[in-house]
Design an enzyme around this catalytic site. Structure first.
Site, PDB file in Angstrom:
ATOM      1  N   GLN A  95      29.468  23.749  50.398  1.00 51.24           N
ATOM      2  CA  GLN A  95      30.710  23.265  50.287  1.00 51.24           C
ATOM      3  C   GLN A  95      31.170  22.580  51.663  1.00 51.24           C
ATOM      4  OE1 GLN A  95      34.662  25.644  50.802  1.00 51.24           O
ATOM      5  NE2 GLN A  95      34.659  25.339  48.479  1.00 51.24           N
ATOM      6  N   MET A 131      33.271  31.476  51.823  1.00 50.57           N
ATOM      7  CA  MET A 131      34.424  32.265  52.995  1.00 50.57           C
ATOM      8  C   MET A 131      33.907  31.415  54.291  1.00 50.57           C
ATOM      9  SD  MET A 131      33.941  35.905  51.314  1.00 50.57           S
ATOM     10  CE  MET A 131      32.456  35.910  50.775  1.00 50.57           C
ATOM     11  N   CYS A 137      41.479  25.106  50.134  1.00 53.90           N
ATOM     12  CA  CYS A 137      41.864  25.870  51.182  1.00 53.90           C
ATOM     13  C   CYS A 137      43.345  25.666  51.484  1.00 53.90           C
ATOM     14  CB  CYS A 137      40.964  25.426  52.515  1.00 53.90           C
ATOM     15  SG  CYS A 137      41.322  26.526  53.874  1.00 53.90           S
ATOM     16  N   ALA A 139      35.570  36.910  46.432  1.00 55.08           N
ATOM     17  CA  ALA A 139      35.393  36.674  47.893  1.00 55.08           C
ATOM     18  C   ALA A 139      35.490  38.050  48.795  1.00 55.08           C
ATOM     19  CB  ALA A 139      36.447  35.391  48.170  1.00 55.08           C
ATOM     20  N   ASN A 197      38.218  32.174  40.029  1.00 52.07           N
ATOM     21  CA  ASN A 197      38.409  32.792  41.225  1.00 52.07           C
ATOM     22  C   ASN A 197      39.320  33.373  41.208  1.00 52.07           C
ATOM     23  OD1 ASN A 197      38.071  31.583  44.772  1.00 52.07           O
ATOM     24  ND2 ASN A 197      37.535  33.642  43.948  1.00 52.07           N
ATOM     25  N   GLY A 198      39.401  34.742  41.572  1.00 57.46           N
ATOM     26  CA  GLY A 198      40.517  35.463  41.826  1.00 57.46           C
ATOM     27  C   GLY A 198      40.795  36.835  40.916  1.00 57.46           C
TER      28      GLY A 198
END
Length: 413
Positions: free
Chosen positions: A142, A89, A171, A295, A271-272
């Site tokens: 990252q 993040m 992103c 996140a 992710n999600g």
């Protein structure tokens, strides 16, 4: 004590003991580079992403790449196969926050996205934006990048301090479009492949990637296979497309993530839609992935992976939930103490204060207004602010629910 990366011309080891051990495990298997095999395919770039995917995603080379697959799994298993992971993040997954999440159940974490060119060129940027400590492992560092050589230079600086160097290919924000990185590299697949190959062929630490979905599932699978063949040792899949920026409006597509997991031979993360531990369990069951990333939910509730949840996610289930004896004010105080131990810019601290105390500020907006008026923050002010909220009678507990009997089976892998 935090480790700051300030070396400008590091001495890079030719191989780590782990890499040597992995080589011995694969000694009987051909591991010739895919570069020569696929050079003719990647030399022609089409303006149509589907055409690029078709030319770059050939399954040729899987057998010769078996050594890489074995090494990917050997590394992942040595790390303990972490399932609960703090997602990258920007300005939010810095060292103090990572350490807070680790205290409450996170088993691995990503750094914020770092700009590879700035990181390789600017010592001040390196010192300020990346710190770590011996307890901060397993760790993914990252980078965003669009130049393979620059990315390699930056990656070499962090290699000794992490377990994966991760390439941000997901992103979707406007800044990524302007800088030509993240999800906007999905339009230039030969460049993406060259970024992965550059690191995979020149770093002792494994390379991971984090991607978003193409609108077409077939394209997503072909893309993921291309990354695996190029040398990606672990893939994190955000289950939304580049245009689906708002996670409150678009549910992550776990079916697509499962399809990617089924198509690859390396570890895959999802992710999600991870808001509490029931989501973790459901995601692992439905997708078969090797771990999950969270996140936005962690920003509000850094104790998510320890089984705590906010009141928003217990509606209709009050009878199966109880006050966990912890609230976001407690978490903020713990975070501030970590910031005193591991200093970070005040802009980051301010963002976390708003993230953790958002519900409290909605009850007492005058306290938030006082915070926003502070041009220069201090720890004393912030500790006093939490005490002031408590004196006003504000306490919003975090809740814990009764564990399901299937937890042990799911988390044992």
């Amino acid at each position: 004590m935090a480790t700051h990366i300030i070396t400008q011309n590091p001495t890079i080891p030719t191989a780590s003991e782990e890499a040597l051990e992995d080589d011995r495990l694969c000694s009987g298997i051909s591991s010739s580079s895919l570069l020569e095999q696929e050079q003719s395919q990647s030399s022609s770039s089409s303006s149509d992403p589907s055409d690029s995917l078709s030319s770059l995603g050939s399954p040729n080379g899987y057998l010769n790449g078996q050594c890489r697959i074995e090494r990917a799994w050997t590394h992942w298993k040595k790390l303990g196969e972490p399932k609960l992971i703090v997602a990258p993040m920007v300005d939010n997954s810095e060292l103090p926050f990572r350490m807070l999440c680790r205290k409450y159940g996170a088993e691995a974490a990503y750094t914020p996205m770092l700009h590879s060119r700035l990181f390789s060129e600017n010592e001040k940027y390196r010192t300020q934006e990346f710190t770590t400590c011996k307890e901060d492992r397993p760790l993914f560092v990252q980078f965003c990048a669009n130049n393979p050589d620059t990315l390699l230079e930056a990656a070499r600086l962090v290699g000794p301090h992490c377990d994966y160097v991760d390439i941000n290919l997901g992103c979707p924000q406007r800044i990524a479009k302007r800088g030509y990185y993240g999800a906007f590299l999905m339009d230039n697949l030969p460049l993406v492949k060259s970024l992965v190959e550059k690191l995979a062929q020149n770093l002792p630490v494994p390379v991971s990637c984090k991607i978003r979905l193409f609108p077409n599932l077939k394209d997503t699978i072909t893309y993921a296979r291309m990354l695996e063949e190029a040398g990606c040792a672990l893939l994190a899949v955000h289950g939304r497309t580049r245009d689906q920026k708002d996670g409150t409006k678009f549910r992550a597509d776990w079916i697509a993530i499962k399809a990617v997991k089924d198509a690859l031979m390396i570890p895959v993360l999802a992710n999600g839609n991870i808001r509490h531990m029931d989501d973790v369990r459901s995601c692992l069951e439905e997708t078969g992935v090797d771990g999950v990333l969270s996140a936005e939910s962690l920003l509000e509730n850094p104790a998510l992976f320890a089984g705590f949840r906010t009141a928003e996610w217990i509606e209709g289930k009050e009878e199966s939930n109880r006050d966990g004896g912890l609230d976001q004010g407690d978490l903020l105080v713990e975070y501030l103490k970590l910031c005193e131990e591991y200093p970070v810019p005040w802009r980051i601290i301010r963002a976390h204060v708003h993230g953790m105390l958002g519900d409290w500020f909605r009850i007492h907006p005058e306290v938030r207004e006082d915070l926003n008026k502070q041009r220069m923050l201090t720890f004393e002010f912030l500790y006093d602010m939490v005490n002031r909220l408590r004196e006003l009678g504000t306490r919003i507990p975090l809740y814990v629910s009764t564990p399901k009997n299937t937890d042990a089976e799911i988390f044992s892998g």
